[in-house]
Scaffold this motif. Sequence first.
Motif, PDB file in Angstrom:
ATOM      1  N   ASN A  14       1.055  -1.100   0.070  1.00 49.00           N
ATOM      2  CA  ASN A  14      -0.021   0.031  -0.018  1.00 49.00           C
ATOM      3  C   ASN A  14       0.982   1.375  -0.007  1.00 49.00           C
ATOM      4  O   ASN A  14       1.744   1.253   0.901  1.00 49.00           O
ATOM      5  CB  ASN A  14      -0.891   0.168   1.228  1.00 49.00           C
ATOM      6  N   LEU A  15       1.022   2.201  -1.105  1.00 50.71           N
ATOM      7  CA  LEU A  15       1.476   3.340  -1.232  1.00 50.71           C
ATOM      8  C   LEU A  15       1.362   4.358  -0.024  1.00 50.71           C
ATOM      9  O   LEU A  15       2.076   5.485   0.065  1.00 50.71           O
ATOM     10  CB  LEU A  15       1.354   3.955  -2.599  1.00 50.71           C
ATOM     11  N   ALA A  62      -1.882   1.142 -13.974  1.00 49.70           N
ATOM     12  CA  ALA A  62      -1.144   2.260 -12.961  1.00 49.70           C
ATOM     13  C   ALA A  62      -0.823   3.384 -13.901  1.00 49.70           C
ATOM     14  O   ALA A  62      -0.607   3.392 -15.001  1.00 49.70           O
ATOM     15  CB  ALA A  62      -0.008   1.611 -12.340  1.00 49.70           C
ATOM     16  N   PRO A  63      -0.871   4.665 -13.070  1.00 48.39           N
ATOM     17  CA  PRO A  63      -0.376   5.739 -13.930  1.00 48.39           C
ATOM     18  C   PRO A  63       1.252   5.560 -14.102  1.00 48.39           C
ATOM     19  O   PRO A  63       1.988   4.971 -13.572  1.00 48.39           O
ATOM     20  CB  PRO A  63      -0.423   6.927 -12.618  1.00 48.39           C
ATOM     21  N   THR A  99       7.586  11.436   0.939  1.00 47.44           N
ATOM     22  CA  THR A  99       7.649  10.625  -0.429  1.00 47.44           C
ATOM     23  C   THR A  99       6.257  10.048  -0.523  1.00 47.44           C
ATOM     24  O   THR A  99       5.609   9.943  -1.646  1.00 47.44           O
ATOM     25  CB  THR A  99       8.847  10.055  -0.550  1.00 47.44           C
ATOM     26  N   VAL A 100       5.956   9.315   0.544  1.00 51.56           N
ATOM     27  CA  VAL A 100       4.768   8.253   0.496  1.00 51.56           C
ATOM     28  C   VAL A 100       3.652   9.100   0.101  1.00 51.56           C
ATOM     29  O   VAL A 100       2.605   8.908  -0.425  1.00 51.56           O
ATOM     30  CB  VAL A 100       4.785   7.651   1.691  1.00 51.56           C
ATOM     31  N   ALA A 101       3.517  10.412   0.766  1.00 53.54           N
ATOM     32  CA  ALA A 101       2.287  11.287   0.695  1.00 53.54           C
ATOM     33  C   ALA A 101       2.216  11.679  -0.822  1.00 53.54           C
ATOM     34  O   ALA A 101       1.019  11.666  -1.500  1.00 53.54           O
ATOM     35  CB  ALA A 101       2.226  12.318   1.504  1.00 53.54           C
ATOM     36  N   THR A 106       0.519  10.659  -6.853  1.00 49.41           N
ATOM     37  CA  THR A 106       1.020  10.493  -8.270  1.00 49.41           C
ATOM     38  C   THR A 106       0.817   8.935  -8.930  1.00 49.41           C
ATOM     39  O   THR A 106       0.373   8.833 -10.268  1.00 49.41           O
ATOM     40  CB  THR A 106       2.634  10.757  -8.479  1.00 49.41           C
ATOM     41  N   GLY A 107       0.775   8.124  -8.062  1.00 46.08           N
ATOM     42  CA  GLY A 107       0.760   6.817  -8.269  1.00 46.08           C
ATOM     43  C   GLY A 107       2.081   6.195  -8.878  1.00 46.08           C
ATOM     44  O   GLY A 107       2.183   4.993  -9.076  1.00 46.08           O
ATOM     45  N   TRP A 108       3.058   6.929  -8.738  1.00 49.72           N
ATOM     46  CA  TRP A 108       4.117   6.335  -8.827  1.00 49.72           C
ATOM     47  C   TRP A 108       5.365   6.755  -7.877  1.00 49.72           C
ATOM     48  O   TRP A 108       5.165   7.838  -7.208  1.00 49.72           O
ATOM     49  CB  TRP A 108       4.934   6.862 -10.374  1.00 49.72           C
TER      50      TRP A 108
END
Length: 125
Positions: A14-15, A62-63, A99-101, A106-108
């Motif tokens: 999970n991002l 995925a983006p 960076t996680v936020a 962004t999805g990447w």
Amino acid sequence: MSKSIVVVLSVRVNLKTDIESFFRCGIQFGREWQVVEVDEATALRLQEEQMLEVSADAAPAAPVAPTDPAERAAAIKDAIAKLDAANATLWKADGAPTTVAIETLTGWIVSAAERDAVWAEIKAA
């Protein structure tokens, strides 16, 4: 003799979490989509795991991360602008966004160096 049903899933960490990899059901998952073939019980367990994102699509859309550095920076800047300033979990102690936020929007995957460069630009403006 009963037949075991095979379920095909796409799974990734999970991002929204800070972790890079996670083990569940004897399988290691990372931040990139991974296609797995599992039995029904394992599929259910993976789908219930909050540390993972699970899609029944064999290849979820995925983006796609921009390859042009200027486009990447613009997308990162746009994502930062959308972050909730009142949500402390989205921000580091020094005030920079995590960076996680950014990755969640962004999805990447966004590197700390990319984030820092864009953050410095935002602060200078």
